[in-house]
Design an enzyme around this catalytic site. Structure first.
Site, PDB file in Angstrom:
ATOM      1  N   ASP A   1      59.037  65.687 -13.412  1.00 56.73           N
ATOM      2  CA  ASP A   1      60.233  64.828 -13.377  1.00 56.73           C
ATOM      3  C   ASP A   1      61.169  65.138 -12.229  1.00 56.73           C
ATOM      4  O   ASP A   1      62.348  64.817 -12.288  1.00 56.73           O
ATOM      5  CB  ASP A   1      60.979  64.915 -14.714  1.00 56.73           C
ATOM      6  CG  ASP A   1      61.841  66.158 -14.814  1.00 56.73           C
ATOM      7  OD1 ASP A   1      61.461  67.196 -14.234  1.00 56.73           O
ATOM      8  OD2 ASP A   1      62.897  66.069 -15.450  1.00 56.73           O
ATOM      9  N   GLU A   2      60.664  65.794 -11.197  1.00 54.97           N
ATOM     10  CA  GLU A   2      61.552  66.016 -10.055  1.00 54.97           C
ATOM     11  C   GLU A   2      60.832  65.842  -8.726  1.00 54.97           C
ATOM     12  O   GLU A   2      59.635  66.105  -8.614  1.00 54.97           O
ATOM     13  CB  GLU A   2      62.261  67.369 -10.125  1.00 54.97           C
ATOM     14  CG  GLU A   2      61.325  68.517 -10.282  1.00 54.97           C
ATOM     15  CD  GLU A   2      62.033  69.851 -10.428  1.00 54.97           C
ATOM     16  OE1 GLU A   2      63.125  70.049  -9.884  1.00 54.97           O
ATOM     17  OE2 GLU A   2      61.427  70.729 -11.072  1.00 54.97           O
TER      18      GLU A   2
ATOM     19  N   TYR B   1      61.766  63.678 -21.159  1.00 60.46           N
ATOM     20  CA  TYR B   1      60.876  63.275 -22.261  1.00 60.46           C
ATOM     21  C   TYR B   1      61.644  62.403 -23.261  1.00 60.46           C
ATOM     22  O   TYR B   1      61.079  61.473 -23.852  1.00 60.46           O
ATOM     23  CB  TYR B   1      60.310  64.493 -22.985  1.00 60.46           C
ATOM     24  CG  TYR B   1      59.252  65.278 -22.207  1.00 60.46           C
ATOM     25  CD1 TYR B   1      59.029  65.071 -20.858  1.00 60.46           C
ATOM     26  CD2 TYR B   1      58.473  66.241 -22.851  1.00 60.46           C
ATOM     27  CE1 TYR B   1      58.075  65.800 -20.165  1.00 60.46           C
ATOM     28  CE2 TYR B   1      57.508  66.976 -22.163  1.00 60.46           C
ATOM     29  CZ  TYR B   1      57.325  66.752 -20.813  1.00 60.46           C
ATOM     30  OH  TYR B   1      56.371  67.472 -20.137  1.00 60.46           O
TER      31      TYR B   1
ATOM     32  N   ASP C   1      66.211  64.545  -9.898  1.00 60.22           N
ATOM     33  CA  ASP C   1      65.762  65.148 -11.162  1.00 60.22           C
ATOM     34  C   ASP C   1      66.088  64.193 -12.306  1.00 60.22           C
ATOM     35  O   ASP C   1      67.232  63.792 -12.489  1.00 60.22           O
ATOM     36  CB  ASP C   1      66.520  66.482 -11.341  1.00 60.22           C
ATOM     37  CG  ASP C   1      66.008  67.278 -12.522  1.00 60.22           C
ATOM     38  OD1 ASP C   1      64.880  67.019 -12.970  1.00 60.22           O
ATOM     39  OD2 ASP C   1      66.746  68.161 -13.000  1.00 60.22           O
ATOM     40  N   MET C   2      65.054  63.819 -13.059  1.00 57.19           N
ATOM     41  CA  MET C   2      65.273  62.900 -14.177  1.00 57.19           C
ATOM     42  C   MET C   2      66.135  63.582 -15.247  1.00 57.19           C
ATOM     43  O   MET C   2      66.074  64.793 -15.410  1.00 57.19           O
ATOM     44  CB  MET C   2      63.940  62.480 -14.797  1.00 57.19           C
ATOM     45  CG  MET C   2      62.931  61.913 -13.799  1.00 57.19           C
ATOM     46  SD  MET C   2      63.588  60.610 -12.770  1.00 57.19           S
ATOM     47  CE  MET C   2      63.840  59.319 -13.969  1.00 57.19           C
TER      48      MET C   2
ATOM     49  N   ARG D   1      73.318  67.061 -26.962  1.00 59.00           N
ATOM     50  CA  ARG D   1      73.865  68.282 -26.364  1.00 59.00           C
ATOM     51  C   ARG D   1      75.343  68.429 -26.706  1.00 59.00           C
ATOM     52  O   ARG D   1      75.848  69.541 -26.816  1.00 59.00           O
ATOM     53  CB  ARG D   1      73.669  68.283 -24.848  1.00 59.00           C
ATOM     54  CG  ARG D   1      72.197  68.359 -24.464  1.00 59.00           C
ATOM     55  CD  ARG D   1      72.006  68.476 -22.961  1.00 59.00           C
ATOM     56  NE  ARG D   1      70.646  68.081 -22.592  1.00 59.00           N
ATOM     57  CZ  ARG D   1      70.092  68.273 -21.414  1.00 59.00           C
ATOM     58  NH1 ARG D   1      70.773  68.863 -20.445  1.00 59.00           N
ATOM     59  NH2 ARG D   1      68.859  67.877 -21.160  1.00 59.00           N
TER      60      ARG D   1
END
Ligand code: TTP
Length: 638
Positions: A120-121, A23, A18-19, A60
């Site tokens: 993206d996965e 984006y 998983d990236m 985050r």
């Protein structure tokens, strides 16, 4: 919907890659000055600074979340860099993200069966690669172990220990480990190498989970992000699941929202471990045989679901929401937006045809709408499908007919005002053209193969043309509809507005996997009859698509037979006529690619998921330097 598949006897090595804040990474690669800065990608709409759809790990740390608007994010993180999603035709243009995802897939797919699960996965079946490594160059004989492998989080190993890396090394080298764990150790090394390669070649970091099945691998990939990998040895599976909140399975899209809620409310199941208190028979009694058995197995960490060999999407879709005052209130405005959506769809299916020799057969329109004054507010705007005809103008035309027909059903003869809050159009039932077909086609219509790639022309496509009715009006048929869908108004949860498309960027074909990596397989040969209009009976078509939502269909049929009522506006009357000429058409839930649903606007996603869920029930189908760590300081996400 969940279907219990037998767990293979042989141990498998499955990875889920998983990236990280995908984006954002794509935008940071476009503009390297953004690297390392708190950054978020926002939807182009400017209300309160736009909606955040991807947030960098730096941002985050300040508490910036995907559910925030740009203005809110600036309050908690004044230095945040807000990047607008590219826009085309008045809506988000995801091509650069799709294309970037394809670059990654091209690298990851070199080591085993690869299933592109979203933009993206990716799932990888590394069993064969791990077996070869174990027999030829097991970890203990390797001259060097990649740093990323040594940084693996191995569940069950003490991770707080200062000797963590030493422990991981020992775990990877254990001569007396059981065969399954040895394979996992090889899998961890293979994945570490792949992740480093992805970083070197694309500048993107990713996280991964390595386990014996897809479900565990997906759970694991999210456990330590960004830029880390987590291994799940069999001995730690029960520990992992026992305290795993059902909610997390929902967030990871491994459990449907409605099923998850029912487990919590009806059975008091809050963790996957709680499921162990129920017998298989009890779970079957509550949720049907398939889902019951599936739940029973999930609780034990078993899942036989295979990694599909699929680098390309099962369908293409694009949509647009029109919230609040932006709702569309005239057929002219609907037509204008549908034309734009169809133009994009047409370009994408045409590209898929040119690059991958794949043809889409079904056009589907999903719409969300309301009636003014809250009249009959429970009634949902039906989704409709028809055979897909290539050429932008035809797609636009058919989409508008689908709309008219659906509007008629929605209004059910009431002469009231309405508003459309979302529109989405998709092309599904994609199949590969057997090699040689294109060259044969030109003999049928005198078109040369180059015409296959021309935009907006009457491109000759095998099934679409053959399935197109002689009379154009017949091309529009009623399909399915939802009646029981919750539609929260705004984007709330991290996982619920995923953009998951998998087609190469037209502007960057070289980056795509299409030409170089597509895996065209000869399926059942096409009958030449398919190239002649009317060669396939409607009953065959109906059978091929199966029955999804019979009670709605019956109602549609009845309404169509009754004809237009007084008081309809022009559109209603027109659609009524149209509807009368159309046959009912249905499709299999299994034909709907979940990754495509993920790309649709949030409201539409929810509706589609809702009707898929209910339809499934009805048919009884019961995610610097040579080390990645240099790019991000590890942030734990549990
Ligand atoms: P995700 O993989 O869910 O998230 P992410 O890659 O941004 O972050 P993480 O490191 O936590 O995995 O989504 C992939 C991309 O899909 C994301 O970068 C932007 C897009 N997306 C949306 O457009 N809307 C959404 O609601 C979500 C969840 C994702």
């Amino acid at each position: 919907m969940p279907v219990a598949r037998p767990e293979p006897q042989e141990p498998r090595v499955i990875a889920h890659v998983d990236m990280d804040c995908f984006y954002v990474q794509v935008e940071q690669r476009k503009n390297p000055e953004l690297r390392g800065l708190p950054t978020a990608v926002v939807q182009y709409n400017n209300w309160k600074g736009g909606g955040l759809i991807a947030v960098s790990y730096e941002a985050r740390k300040f508490g910036v979340k995907r559910s925030m608007r740009g203005d809110e994010a600036k309050k908690v993180c004044p230095d945040i860099q807000l990047v607008q999603v590219p826009v085309a035709r008045g809506k988000a243009d995801l091509n650069s993200y799709r294309s970037a995802g394809s670059e990654v897939v091209a690298i990851l797919s070199t080591k085993g069966r690869c299933e592109r699960a979203s933009i993206d996965e990716v799932y990888l079946d590394l069993t064969d690669a791990a077996k070869s490594m174990l027999s030829e160059t097991p970890p203990e004989v390797l001259e060097s172990i990649p740093e990323e492998a040594l940084k693996s989080k191995v569940l069950g190993l003490n991770s707080e220990d200062d000797d963590r890396e030493k422990n991981v090394r020992e775990w990877l080298f254990r001569r007396h480990a059981d065969y399954q764990d040895k394979l996992l150790a090889c899998g961890a090394i293979i994945v570490a190498r792949l992740r480093v390669k992805v970083l070197e070649e694309t500048k993107f970091t990713c996280s991964a989970g390595i386990a014996h099945n897809k479900m565990l691998a997906k759970l694991a990939s999210a456990m330590h992000k960004p830029a880390q990998q987590t291994v799940v040895p069999s001995s730690s599976v029960m520990d992992l699941l026992s305290s795993l909140p059902v909610k997390k399975m929902i967030i990871r899209k491994q459990l449907g929202g409605k099923l998850g809620c029912s487990l919590q409310i009806d059975l008091g199941v809050n963790t996957i471990g709680d499921l162990l208190n129920f017998s298989e028979a009890k779970l079957q009694e509550c949720y049907g045989i398939n889902t019951g058995t599936w739940l029973w197995k999930i609780a034990r960490g078993t899942s036989g679901e295979e990694v599909e060999d699929r680098l390309l999407p099962k369908s293409h879709g694009c949509g647009k929401t029109f919230p609040g005052p932006k709702a569309l209130k005239t057929t002219a405005s609907v037509r204008s937006w549908l034309n734009q959506l169809c133009e994009e769809l047409s370009e994408r299916i045409q590209f898929d045809l040119d690059q991958n020799k794949r043809v889409a057969h079904t056009l589907t329109l999903h719409t969300n709408a309301y009636k003014e004054n809250g009249v009959d507010s429970q009634r949902k705007f039906p989704s409709k499908s028809c055979p897909l005809r290539y050429g932008t103008a035809k797609i636009q035309d058919d989409a508008m007919k689908l709309f008219d027909s659906a509007l008629h059903d929605f209004l059910s003869s009431q002469n009231i005002r309405w508003g459309i809050t979302s529109l989405s159009i998709s092309a599904s039932k994609i199949s590969e053209i057997p090699s040689g077909t294109c060259s044969i086609l030109k003999f049928f219509r005198g078109e040369n193969s180059s015409s296959m790639s021309s935009d907006n022309s009457d491109v000759l496509i095998p099934e679409s043309i053959s399935k197109s009715p002689k009379n154009e009006n017949e091309g529009c048929m009623a399909a399915t509809q939802s009646d029981n869908v919750d539609q929260p108004a705004c984007q709330e949860k991290e996982n619920e507005n995923h953009s998951n498309q998998t087609v190469q960027d037209k502007a960057n074909p070289a980056q795509g996997i299409g030409a170089s990596q597509k895996k065209l397989k000869e399926k059942e040969p096409y009958s030449i009859l398919k190239f002649f209009p009317g060669s396939e009976s409607s009953s065959t078509r109906k059978r091929a698509f199966g029955d999804l939502n019979q009670d709605h269909l019956e109602r549609n049929q009845t309404e169509q037979q009754e004809g237009p009522s007084e008081g309809c506006d022009d559109a209603t009357a027109r659609s009524n006529q149209t509807a009368q000429q159309h046959e009912i058409w249905n499709f299999n839930v299994e034909d709907v690619d979940p990754s495509v649903i993920d790309e649709l606007p949030l409201e539409i996603q929810r509706e589609v998921r809702g009707w898929l869920h209910s339809a499934t029930k009805r048919t009884n189908m019961t995610k610097r330097g040579s080390s990645i760590a240099h790019y991000f300081s590890p942030v734990k996400k549990t």
